[in-house]
Design a protein around this motif. Structure first.
Motif, PDB file in Angstrom:
ATOM      1  N   HIS A  13       0.793  -1.227   0.000  1.00  0.00           N
ATOM      2  CA  HIS A  13       0.000   0.000   0.000  1.00  0.00           C
ATOM      3  C   HIS A  13       0.825   1.276   0.000  1.00  0.00           C
ATOM      4  CE1 HIS A  13      -0.026  -2.004   3.965  1.00  0.00           C
ATOM      5  NE2 HIS A  13       0.439  -0.869   4.380  1.00  0.00           N
ATOM      6  N   PRO A 113      -7.634   1.518  11.262  1.00  0.00           N
ATOM      7  CA  PRO A 113      -6.671   1.804  10.182  1.00  0.00           C
ATOM      8  C   PRO A 113      -6.976   3.160   9.540  1.00  0.00           C
ATOM      9  CG  PRO A 113      -7.695  -0.374   9.914  1.00  0.00           C
ATOM     10  CD  PRO A 113      -8.483   0.348  10.964  1.00  0.00           C
ATOM     11  N   VAL A 114      -5.978   4.021   9.549  1.00  0.00           N
ATOM     12  CA  VAL A 114      -6.151   5.346   8.943  1.00  0.00           C
ATOM     13  C   VAL A 114      -5.008   5.645   7.981  1.00  0.00           C
ATOM     14  CG1 VAL A 114      -7.427   6.365  10.895  1.00  0.00           C
ATOM     15  CG2 VAL A 114      -4.931   6.575  10.817  1.00  0.00           C
ATOM     16  N   THR A 115      -5.319   6.454   7.010  1.00  0.00           N
ATOM     17  CA  THR A 115      -4.331   6.935   6.040  1.00  0.00           C
ATOM     18  C   THR A 115      -4.282   8.456   6.170  1.00  0.00           C
ATOM     19  OG1 THR A 115      -4.849   5.111   4.566  1.00  0.00           O
ATOM     20  CG2 THR A 115      -3.732   7.014   3.588  1.00  0.00           C
ATOM     21  N   PHE A 143       0.510   5.432   6.972  1.00  0.00           N
ATOM     22  CA  PHE A 143      -0.518   4.428   7.250  1.00  0.00           C
ATOM     23  C   PHE A 143      -0.323   3.946   8.679  1.00  0.00           C
ATOM     24  CE2 PHE A 143       0.687   4.262   2.790  1.00  0.00           C
ATOM     25  CZ  PHE A 143      -0.535   4.365   2.148  1.00  0.00           C
ATOM     26  N   GLY A 144      -1.401   3.887   9.444  1.00  0.00           N
ATOM     27  CA  GLY A 144      -1.231   3.430  10.820  1.00  0.00           C
ATOM     28  C   GLY A 144      -2.562   3.147  11.493  1.00  0.00           C
ATOM     29  N   TYR A 145      -2.479   2.811  12.773  1.00  0.00           N
ATOM     30  CA  TYR A 145      -3.657   2.436  13.554  1.00  0.00           C
ATOM     31  C   TYR A 145      -3.907   3.487  14.619  1.00  0.00           C
ATOM     32  CZ  TYR A 145      -3.385  -1.985  11.119  1.00  0.00           C
ATOM     33  OH  TYR A 145      -3.371  -2.939  10.133  1.00  0.00           O
ATOM     34  N   VAL A 194       2.589   2.359  10.637  1.00  0.00           N
ATOM     35  CA  VAL A 194       3.044   1.076  10.115  1.00  0.00           C
ATOM     36  C   VAL A 194       4.028   1.300   8.966  1.00  0.00           C
ATOM     37  CG1 VAL A 194       2.314  -1.021   8.940  1.00  0.00           C
ATOM     38  CG2 VAL A 194       0.908  -0.074  10.774  1.00  0.00           C
TER      39      VAL A 194
END
Lengths: 284, 284
Positions: A13, A113-115, A143-145, A194
């Motif tokens: 991604h 999950p967010v962008t 990208f991460g949580y 991430v």
């Protein structure tokens, strides 16, 4: 400062497929772009809609565990929101539901999950043909949580980082600390990153040989860059403001911000050409 | 111009829950914000990732069927991309797979669900307390289904709209029309809009009564707005540019753009207070 330049792992991604000479995975580059952006676009996929939700938010990179960490270190992203907002509510649910499952390697990490996208336009690149038009730009995506920050000390740390990301040093120039009502009405999200990537386009126009060899085109079309930079204007005091002179730290911030912003736009336009043909940004 | 101001329907994904006095569903407001934005953030949910993908792209509202339609009319959003990009590939797949199913009312419309955000920062709102800090901003979001434009005339129409959204009238000042190779290497996405919303914050600072009544706070904290506006700098010609004088339409565009951008920032700061307490943007 870390011993060497850290980079984010390339995953499906975040790998930049197009013009990968423009791509960067360096934490320092990506985190700086996020910190420089006045607005971040935070996207997540709600359960009840085919469309991602996208919210403009204010955020700052930081490390509560190691506040002395610099921009090139492993950092979290702190985002400011309001307690009743949809994003916060979903993050709270995900945090509560998935906590305690982190030992299970097969489960996704806790959180939503967010962008997060941060983009800066540095110039309009006006070529001879419409297809060779482009922008000079710097864009980063993380990208991460996202989880809700519940620890009071961490929340205060994050609020200070976020306020100072708007105007450096502003926190200590305001009425602090927040009172109980303010602490309760404000929510802070922490995004555990991430991976991420950055994409940067600099230089003047690049045109196809057929246009460069065409005298009638060269004689009729102006080719070049219009630099684009963000400007902070003259401060406009509130009706109830009683501090008559604009404080030095604010004037200094304005000067530094405007100088840097103009400088980056000019510098981007004057970078040597890369030799690739252009198209618009977003071509990942 | 439509007979009355059209508004988008309120759906679960576009209804602004927080500070809804700041919300607008008017097509004219939303479409204008999209057209004024230099970059759009386009998000979609890929199948193989927990994270939405977000790409900065260039786009313009338009109506190929009725080119005379104005900003307040029902319009499509055209986005520029590159033929091999992930977004385009997914849209092509979705277009091919789902075409011909449009008569089936239970099926979702053909195309890839995308969310498009356009945001403008007009000012940093620096209040007495950190919690009352905010931005003056104008942000719009559109939800729709993206498909590849395959009709050559429509593609040309869209390319012209998109180029002219960067600099008004630029298309006719460049080497047009695109040649076959250019037409083939360029893809245009058309987003059929389902709904959308806008959120706008104007005014100076709003602070809590406890701070407004505190002489020591009022005497020590500067409160007010730093206007934020985008500036187009002095044009920097390409090494191969042979048009010595910057053309009038470009100079006029620069002047108009800079005047409008500064004007909106000042105007936003000088709007009457709304009487609501502030938090940061993104609190939908």
């Amino acid at each position: 400062m870390p011993r060497y330049e850290l980079t984010y792992p390339k995953e499906v991604h975040n790998t930049v497929k197009r013009y990968n000479s423009r791509a960067s995975y360096a934490l320092r580059t990506i985190h700086s772009l996020v910190n420089e952006a006045q607005l971040l676009h935070v996207s997540f996929q709600p359960d009840n809609s085919p469309f991602p939700a996208t919210l403009p938010m204010i955020g700052a990179m930081g490390s509560f565990e190691r506040p002395s960490a610099d921009t090139g270190d492993v950092l979290d992203l702190y985002l400011h929101g309001y307690v009743s907002s949809r994003l916060i509510n979903i993050s709270r649910t995900k945090t509560a539901t998935e906590e305690g499952k982190e030992s299970d390697k097969d489960k996704p990490p806790a959180g939503l999950p967010v962008t997060v996208a941060a983009s800066h336009v540095d110039g309009l690149v006006l070529a001879l043909s419409p297809n060779a038009h482009s922008y000079n730009y710097r864009s980063a995506v993380l990208f991460g949580y996202a989880t809700l920050v519940t620890d009071v000390s961490e929340k205060l740390y994050a609020m200070e980082q976020i306020t100072n990301s708007v105007v450096p040093g502003r926190w200590n120039q305001t009425r602090v600390p927040p009172n109980n009502a303010e602490m309760q009405s404000t929510s802070v999200l922490k995004v555990r990153i991430v991976t991420g990537s950055a994409k940067i386009r600099t230089g003047n126009t690049h045109d196809d040989r057929c246009d460069l060899d065409d005298k009638s085109v060269l004689d009729s079309v102006w080719a070049g860059v219009l630099p684009v930079h963000t400007t902070l204007g003259e401060p406009i005091p509130a009706s109830y403001n009683r501090v008559n002179a604009v404080p030095e730290y604010l004037e200094q911030f304005r000067t530094d911000f405007n100088t840097t912003s103009l400088g980056k736009a000019i510098e981007a336009a004057e970078e040597p050409a890369e030799g690739t043909k252009d198209t618009h940004p977003g071509d990942a």
